[in-house]
Design an enzyme around this catalytic site. Structure first.
Site, mmCIF file in Angstrom:
data_model
loop_
_atom_site.group_PDB
_atom_site.id
_atom_site.type_symbol
_atom_site.label_atom_id
_atom_site.label_comp_id
_atom_site.label_asym_id
_atom_site.label_seq_id
_atom_site.Cartn_x
_atom_site.Cartn_y
_atom_site.Cartn_z
ATOM 1 C CG ASP A 1 -2.324 0.556 0.838
ATOM 2 O OD1 ASP A 1 -2.367 1.730 0.410
ATOM 3 O OD2 ASP A 1 -3.329 -0.162 0.965
ATOM 4 C CG HIS B 1 -4.299 2.107 -2.143
ATOM 5 N ND1 HIS B 1 -4.320 2.904 -1.020
ATOM 6 C CD2 HIS B 1 -5.598 1.955 -2.515
ATOM 7 C CE1 HIS B 1 -5.579 3.215 -0.715
ATOM 8 N NE2 HIS B 1 -6.373 2.656 -1.615
ATOM 9 C CD GLU C 1 -9.970 3.695 -1.069
ATOM 10 O OE1 GLU C 1 -10.849 4.116 -0.321
ATOM 11 O OE2 GLU C 1 -8.837 3.334 -0.667
#
Ligand code: TNX
Length: 544
Positions: free
Chosen positions: A202, A263, A327
């Site tokens: 991440d 990420h 995302e």
């Protein structure tokens, strides 16, 4: 008048008795088995009890696990054999003729013999876990002196509702060492979870050694906190092999997650040429969703990710690799010459299609290595391929859409599965959260992975469900356990047990006896669910 009242009352009592699920309170197994029949009498465990196995060598390690556990917790020495029955025996039987479902098992406890039978070693393993919970909680401690352990006579027949029963752990936002991962897997196995989703990368840290890219562990695995302290860590490939083998022995499949295209800031800090702007970047030390992501127009990005996957694939026997997909902001892509050029040459109408292109390209590569992909539900935007499995986290909408389109689905909606959210009343929870989302035990227990919007054919695409432990605000292993337990016990009952066998009041009673088991096992569980204030708060949420 009086007579009719008596009649009404009688009727009410009879109605209540028949409507009630009547749990057997002396048997406190989590997850609740399909069928339990209690009989009179007990089986007494003594130092002379024999532990046997039959039907093939695959049964031997399961019998040995019980022998080792009992030797540790009673102080007596138990060995396994294939013959010599004792006055009392515990026997594990591999019986190919039994139930075709490899996870199904039977446990029969009679005064002279306990028999665990199944068609596969995995079934026997689950039978062993059930048997373990029939023994007193001291079985979870070391060297306790046995005072006539008596196990009630019972017949159990059991198999799971869902094939995918997952727990996730984010080791990027905070790193948890290998020892903790092994303990995590131990507890998963005890409660019949079968999939560990290891969120390895991440923005805030890359956690797995990749030999071709040494900077990933030199640089991307560590960050400088606002305090100036350095924090981080990673698993070597040897560590990973050990974890995967340990999990396999406990019938837990490990699915690694390598995040893309978003990420990815930790990677970009070491390899800025894989971004749209060229950087420089530092490994993120705050939480959130960042603008800088992998450049989708640069072939070097794909070369990098393919090389990474070439090392990842042989480490994980799982049929799935998780490619993230969540995302991913499109702001950099909108202004990137390379990304825009890619959109032109590939005839992609917008940046969502570019994300689809990215994921599909990686899916094809992974398929060439014999793997299937799982991605978060954002991979539906711009169109997912038929062969991708979807993890529905932004509610159940994505999951419903995917199942209707014929994609397999793992349900993990935030409303029931986000174990980074509070379980008690916010102000009483350590440490202070910047947000106040609330997910009490009762709420987890209401989780049904198969939405009513699906017909029987579509429902077949729901593989199961998973709870997620995002670790932004979980800096220690103690805190991770606190967030997980006992909610993981509620979750597994939603994934294993038939709906008609679930009953919250009985579950709550069982959780209390499992407190002792968890305590003996050294688990730092939460008791938030016992607070009156938590119950009141949950009721108010329910009304909304
Ligand atoms: C959303 S769930 C995320 C994570 C965060 C989590 C915090 C998902 C696919 N993405 O990156 O850690 O929320 O609850």
């Amino acid at each position: 008048m009086k007579k009719s009242l008596v009649l009404v009352n009688l009727f009410l009592i009879i109605f209540q008795l028949s409507a009630e699920v009547k749990p057997v309170s002396s048997i406190q197994i989590i997850p609740q088995p399909n069928k339990i029949t209690v009989a009179d009498g007990n089986f007494q465990l003594t130092k002379d009890t024999k532990i046997l196995y039959k039907g093939g060598d695959a049964a031997k390690p399961i019998a040995e696990k019980l022998a080792a556990k009992l030797s540790r917790s009673t102080g007596f020495q138990y060995a396994v054999s294939t013959s010599v029955a004792g006055k009392t025996s515990i026997i594990f039987v591999l019986d190919k003729k039994q139930e075709a479902n490899a996870e199904a098992y039977k446990v029969s406890v009679k005064p002279k013999q306990i028999m665990v039978s199944a068609s596969s070693a995995q079934g026997l393993f689950y039978g062993l876990q059930t048997l373990r919970q029939l023994f007193p909680a001291v079985i979870e401690s070391e060297n306790s002196t046995p005072t006539a352990w008596a196990i009630p006579c019972v017949q159990i027949e059991d198999f799971p509702r869902y094939a995918y029963r997952g727990l996730h752990l984010d080791v990027s936002r905070h790193f948890f060492d290998k020892k903790f991962i092994l303990k995590y897997i131990d507890m998963m196995a005890m409660y019949k979870y079968n999939t560990f989703h290891w969120h390895l990368t991440d923005d805030q840290g890359w956690r797995i050694e990749i030999k071709k890219y040494p900077l990933l562990t030199k640089k991307s695995a560590f960050r400088t906190e606002c305090s100036g302290d350095t924090t981080g860590g990673f698993y070597t490939q040897e560590d990973v092999k050990e974890v995967v083998a340990y999990a396999a022995e406990r019938f837990v499949t490990v699915i690694p997650e390598i995040e893309m295209p978003g990420h990815a800031v930790a990677v970009l800090a070491a390899y800025p040429e894989l971004s749209c702007s060229g950087g420089p970047f530092t490994v993120a030390n705050t939480w959130g969703v960042f603008h800088d992501v992998f450049c989708a127009g640069n072939d070097k990005t794909f070369e990098f990710l393919e090389n990474v996957m070439t090392e990842i694939v042989p480490l994980f026997p799982s049929k799935y690799i998780h490619i993230g997909g969540d995302e991913c902001k499109k702001t950099r892509w909108e202004r990137c010459i390379k990304c825009q050029a890619r959109m032109k040459t590939e005839n992609l109408a917008d940046e969502h299609k570019l994300q689809s292109y990215f994921i599909n390209r990686m899916e094809k590569f992974l398929q060439s290595k014999g793997k299937q992909i799982i991605g978060w539900d954002e991979i539906l935007e711009g169109g997912a391929s038929k062969t991708a499995t979807i993890m529905s986290w932004r509610g159940i909408k994505g999951g419903i859409e995917a199942a209707k389109a014929g994609n397999y689905v793992v349900m993990t909606p935030g409303t029931h599965c986000y174990f980074d959210h509070y379980q008690g009343v916010e102000s009483e929870e350590p440490p202070a959260f910047p947000h106040n989302r609330f997910l009490p035990l009762q709420q987890v227990y209401t989780f049904n992975p198969t939405p009513k919007e699906l017909n029987a054919d579509e429902a077949k695409y729901i593989l199961g469900g998973q709870a997620n432990v995002w670790s932004e605000y979980i800096p220690t292993t103690n805190q991770a356990e606190y967030m997980l337990y006992p909610r993981a016990l509620a979750m597994i009952e939603c994934l294993w047990s038939k709906t008609e066998n679930k009953n919250y009041e009985f579950f709550e009673q069982k959780v209390h006896t499992h407190y002792l088991r968890m305590e003996n096992y050294g688990i730092n569980f939460s008791k938030s669910a016992d607070r009156e204030s938590t119950k009141i708060k949950w009721q108010s949420i329910q009304k909304k």
